[in-house]
Design an enzyme around this catalytic site. Structure first.
Site, PDB file in Angstrom:
ATOM      1  N   CYS A 159       0.837  -1.210   0.000  1.00  0.00           N
ATOM      2  CA  CYS A 159       0.000   0.000   0.000  1.00  0.00           C
ATOM      3  C   CYS A 159       0.863   1.248   0.000  1.00  0.00           C
ATOM      4  O   CYS A 159       1.392   1.653   1.039  1.00  0.00           O
ATOM      5  CB  CYS A 159      -0.931  -0.009   1.215  1.00  0.00           C
ATOM      6  SG  CYS A 159      -1.956   1.464   1.323  1.00  0.00           S
ATOM      7  N   CYS A 162      -0.373   4.120   2.154  1.00  0.00           N
ATOM      8  CA  CYS A 162      -0.123   3.938   3.588  1.00  0.00           C
ATOM      9  C   CYS A 162       1.349   4.165   3.936  1.00  0.00           C
ATOM     10  O   CYS A 162       1.663   4.785   4.944  1.00  0.00           O
ATOM     11  CB  CYS A 162      -0.478   2.519   4.032  1.00  0.00           C
ATOM     12  SG  CYS A 162      -2.000   1.855   3.362  1.00  0.00           S
ATOM     13  N   ASP A 163       2.241   3.635   3.128  1.00  0.00           N
ATOM     14  CA  ASP A 163       3.640   3.526   3.553  1.00  0.00           C
ATOM     15  C   ASP A 163       4.643   4.327   2.727  1.00  0.00           C
ATOM     16  O   ASP A 163       5.823   4.366   3.068  1.00  0.00           O
ATOM     17  CB  ASP A 163       4.064   2.044   3.529  1.00  0.00           C
ATOM     18  CG  ASP A 163       3.243   1.210   4.513  1.00  0.00           C
ATOM     19  OD1 ASP A 163       2.855   1.760   5.557  1.00  0.00           O
ATOM     20  OD2 ASP A 163       2.984   0.033   4.228  1.00  0.00           O
TER      21      ASP A 163
END
Ligand code: NAP
Length: 333
Positions: A159, A162-163
């Site tokens: 992701c 997200c990261d």
């Protein structure tokens, strides 16, 4: 009839919520069974518990969903300094339990939605409910290359939203040839010094516009006929990968400190086969708001979502499903 506890027993203190900590009685008819945890499930649990529907959740053996594999979450409103994915899931669960959500970390094996009350089997026991909310999510497909397990949620992620921000000024690789891979690669150029996109052949499933956007980006290099055979690491974490050319098996090494695998998602809907309408990939289809093709069965989060797949959107949909289920139960009487 909606079964609600007398108001006096519905206290919001943690101690009082022990009233609801009981083993599910096989065969008893509940108002709502929630299948699956994660942001959608816990939010549905919170809302149905606060609506005094005494919800029962089967959270799965690996409760908490994909966020249990994520490191820091920085894009969920309300956490100015970010929060660990697992920690956020613990908070969501505790919040819902405080209002009476009864959670069991068990997997649902099969369901029968052909008549009401609906039937749900867990470890061989049958449970029944007037409404069901499905929140089983989707799991990102991993490559399964050597060394992957050890780097999951550290150097290797599925992701970028997200990261990605954890890889500022670093060299990153993205694996895949579909829209997700193009989108992730393009997004990651905000942080990375260089993004190398690796695809196993020279034909791309990605839409032309998204392919062009990635291919024309000065920070992105696309390499075709490249498959990750093995991940490499050193004392600091991920350090690179051994790549294989599928045409002749020749190998080469690439260095990177971050890697994003974008080869698709798989909804967790095997146990729903033949029970609710799904698309050809197995995602549950909504027929009205969050209600599925079966009246009284609702679905929320990544199990229906092929587009957003964010914790915040899943939580929002869990809230919608809970409200829809409550209204639907009321309308039955
Ligand atoms: P996808 O279209 O199924 O593409 C998956 C890619 O991963 C393919 O290029 C496939 O290669 C590759 N792949 C699969 N297994 C692999 C393996 N074991 N090793 C190496 N490569 C592997 O999946 P997606 O990109 O996640 O997209 C899913 C759906 O969401 C699509 O309908 C897409 O249009 C949509 N989507 C839309 C947007 C947007 O509009 N913004 C963004 C993301 C996704 P092969 O081609 O060789 O099979």
């Amino acid at each position: 009839m909606i079964r609600r506890p007398p108001r006096s027993t519905h206290c919001i203190s943690s101690a009082a919520s022990d009233v609801y900590k009981r083993q599910p009685v096989s065969g008893e008819v509940r108002n709502v069974i929630i299948i699956g945890s994660g942001p959608a499930g816990y939010t549905a649990g919170l809302y149905t518990a606060r609506a005094m529907l005494e919800p029962l959740m089967f959270a799965g053996y690996m409760s908490g969903g994909q966020l249990m594999l994520t490191s820091d979450v920085e894009n969920f409103p309300g956490y100015p300094n970010g929060i660990g994915g697992p920690e956020m899931m613990i908070h969501m669960r505790e919040q819902a339990e405080r209002f009476g959500l009864e959670v069991h970390d068990k997997n649902v094996e099969k369901v029968d939605f052909s008549e009401r009350p609906f039937r749900v089997w867990v470890e061989g026991d049958e449970h029944r409910a007037d409404a069901v909310i499905i929140c089983t999510g989707a799991e990102a497909i991993w490559l399964g290359a050597e060394g992957e397990e050890a780097q999951k949620g550290r150097g290797i992620s599925t992701c970028a939203t997200c990261d990605g921000a954890f890889f500022r000024d670093e060299e990153i690789i993205v694996v895949g040839g579909g829209d997700s891979a193009m989108e992730e690669a393009t997004f990651l150029t905000r942080f990375a010094s260089k993004v190398t996109l690796l695809h196993r052949r020279d034909v791309f499933r990605a839409s032309k516009v998204m392919y062009e956007r990635a291919a024309n980006h000065p920070k992105i290099e696309i390499q075709t006929f490249r498959q990750v055979k093995k991940w490499l690491s050193d004392e600091k974490g991920l350090s690179g990968a051994v790549l294989e050319d599928p045409r002749d098996g020749s190998e080469e090494e690439i260095s990177c400190t971050g890697a994003f695998i974008a080869i698709g998602h798989k909804p967790m809907t095997g146990f729903l086969e033949g029970e609710v309408e799904m698309d050809e990939s197995g995602y549950v289809l909504h027929s009205e708001h969050t209600m599925t093709s079966v009246p009284g069965v609702f679905a929320a989060g990544d199990v229906v979502d092929t587009r957003y797949r964010q914790a915040i959107t899943a939580a929002g949909m869990g809230c919608q499903a809970a409200i829809d289920a409550e209204k639907w139960l009321e309308d039955q009487h």
